[in-house]
Design a protein around this motif. Sequence first.
Motif, mmCIF file in Angstrom:
data_model
loop_
_atom_site.group_PDB
_atom_site.id
_atom_site.type_symbol
_atom_site.label_atom_id
_atom_site.label_comp_id
_atom_site.label_asym_id
_atom_site.label_seq_id
_atom_site.Cartn_x
_atom_site.Cartn_y
_atom_site.Cartn_z
ATOM 1 N N ALA A 96 1.231 -1.485 0.327
ATOM 2 C CA ALA A 96 -0.024 -0.377 0.062
ATOM 3 C C ALA A 96 0.436 1.211 0.345
ATOM 4 C CB ALA A 96 -1.029 -0.136 1.329
ATOM 5 N N LYS A 97 0.240 2.056 -0.792
ATOM 6 C CA LYS A 97 1.409 3.915 -1.221
ATOM 7 C C LYS A 97 0.599 4.481 -0.987
ATOM 8 C CE LYS A 97 3.845 6.381 -3.780
ATOM 9 N NZ LYS A 97 4.490 7.180 -4.599
ATOM 10 N N ILE A 98 0.400 5.866 0.129
ATOM 11 C CA ILE A 98 -0.722 6.783 -0.053
ATOM 12 C C ILE A 98 -0.072 8.258 -0.357
ATOM 13 C CG2 ILE A 98 -2.375 7.967 2.108
ATOM 14 C CD1 ILE A 98 -2.764 4.998 1.866
ATOM 15 N N ILE A 99 -0.469 8.652 -1.015
ATOM 16 C CA ILE A 99 0.304 10.376 -1.615
ATOM 17 C C ILE A 99 -1.060 10.878 -0.728
ATOM 18 C CG2 ILE A 99 0.304 11.732 -3.219
ATOM 19 C CD1 ILE A 99 0.618 9.429 -5.165
ATOM 20 N N ILE A 110 -10.402 14.579 1.575
ATOM 21 C CA ILE A 110 -10.598 13.805 0.107
ATOM 22 C C ILE A 110 -10.125 13.107 -0.005
ATOM 23 C CG2 ILE A 110 -10.424 14.205 -2.615
ATOM 24 C CD1 ILE A 110 -10.577 17.544 -2.095
ATOM 25 N N ALA A 111 -10.564 12.103 0.502
ATOM 26 C CA ALA A 111 -9.931 10.100 0.938
ATOM 27 C C ALA A 111 -11.006 9.487 0.852
ATOM 28 C CB ALA A 111 -9.028 10.583 2.069
ATOM 29 N N GLY A 112 -10.329 8.347 0.914
ATOM 30 C CA GLY A 112 -11.204 7.418 1.241
ATOM 31 C C GLY A 112 -10.870 5.788 1.461
ATOM 32 N N GLY A 113 -12.341 4.701 2.252
ATOM 33 C CA GLY A 113 -11.641 4.226 3.322
ATOM 34 C C GLY A 113 -10.791 4.140 4.052
ATOM 35 N N GLY A 133 -1.730 1.028 -5.608
ATOM 36 C CA GLY A 133 -1.787 -0.229 -4.798
ATOM 37 C C GLY A 133 -2.492 -1.004 -3.925
ATOM 38 N N SER A 134 -2.441 -1.542 -3.246
ATOM 39 C CA SER A 134 -3.062 -2.964 -2.447
ATOM 40 C C SER A 134 -4.795 -1.456 -1.746
ATOM 41 C CB SER A 134 -2.525 -2.509 -1.186
ATOM 42 O OG SER A 134 -2.961 -3.557 -0.296
ATOM 43 N N SER A 135 -5.604 -2.516 -1.909
ATOM 44 C CA SER A 135 -7.066 -1.717 -1.329
ATOM 45 C C SER A 135 -7.526 -2.406 -0.041
ATOM 46 C CB SER A 135 -7.860 -2.738 -2.449
ATOM 47 O OG SER A 135 -8.201 -3.802 -2.131
ATOM 48 N N ASN A 136 -6.355 -3.185 0.869
ATOM 49 C CA ASN A 136 -5.898 -3.845 1.875
ATOM 50 C C ASN A 136 -6.745 -2.606 3.250
ATOM 51 O OD1 ASN A 136 -5.322 -5.025 4.390
ATOM 52 N ND2 ASN A 136 -4.016 -6.258 3.858
ATOM 53 N N ASN A 140 -3.511 0.183 4.292
ATOM 54 C CA ASN A 140 -4.127 1.716 4.481
ATOM 55 C C ASN A 140 -3.450 2.051 5.233
ATOM 56 O OD1 ASN A 140 -3.594 1.950 1.276
ATOM 57 N ND2 ASN A 140 -5.863 0.687 1.051
ATOM 58 N N ALA A 141 -4.243 1.939 6.335
ATOM 59 C CA ALA A 141 -4.343 3.138 7.203
ATOM 60 C C ALA A 141 -2.730 2.906 8.043
ATOM 61 C CB ALA A 141 -4.502 1.643 8.262
ATOM 62 N N ARG A 142 -2.103 1.734 7.910
ATOM 63 C CA ARG A 142 -0.869 1.722 8.342
ATOM 64 C C ARG A 142 0.502 2.443 8.024
ATOM 65 N NH1 ARG A 142 0.385 -4.698 10.278
ATOM 66 N NH2 ARG A 142 -0.313 -4.001 12.688
ATOM 67 N N ALA A 143 -0.136 2.846 5.994
ATOM 68 C CA ALA A 143 0.638 3.546 5.829
ATOM 69 C C ALA A 143 0.237 4.872 5.471
ATOM 70 C CB ALA A 143 0.117 2.992 4.355
ATOM 71 N N THR A 144 -1.374 4.834 6.163
ATOM 72 C CA THR A 144 -1.049 6.486 6.496
ATOM 73 C C THR A 144 -0.236 6.925 7.751
ATOM 74 O OG1 THR A 144 -4.001 6.076 5.410
ATOM 75 C CG2 THR A 144 -3.643 7.498 7.071
#
Length: 179
Positions: A96-99, A110-113, A133-136, A140-144
């Motif tokens: 997972a990659k978050i920008i 403006i974000a999802g999930g 990348g990932s929708s897990n 995604n929470a940990r990448a944030t």
Amino acid sequence: MANKKKNKEQDSNWEERVVQVRRVTKVVKGGKKLSFRAILVVGDEKGQVGVGIGKASDVIGAVKKAVTDAKKHIITIPLTKFDSIPHPINGWSGAAKIIMRPSAQGSGVIAGGSIRTVLELAGVKNILAKQLGSSNPLNNARATLDGLSKLRTFQEVAQERNLVIENLYSQYINQYDLL
């Protein structure tokens, strides 16, 4: 007695949101063993947020364990006066990659999930975020959290570089030709 009151007051300002509850199975010699995994976000909407997971044989037990785990992994983030982040940042966890980019006042989250949940409980009101990348939800929470933990203020950067903060602003303006 006063000590218990302080603990209850500290616990009361935390808001909890369940991101996902999932039934998981473990194959054992006698068959399959069912249990539940809960992903939970805890935050005070003032710049502190944490993500935790818990597993138990029932949902309530899994959520309680997730709350305890989330409170162990709390980070503090710098917020601007417009309740945004000071600069653009990326975060990674697994695939997972978050920008994340700061946004104008009044634009909202403006974000999802699970990213949206983490940012809202952190107290961020104006931000633009995109998951790649990932929708897990867990990754995604940990990448944030990874991205938010890398944030630095202008004061911190100026102190690290042994500069006066006005010189740092002028370097920033000259670098990006903002005038």
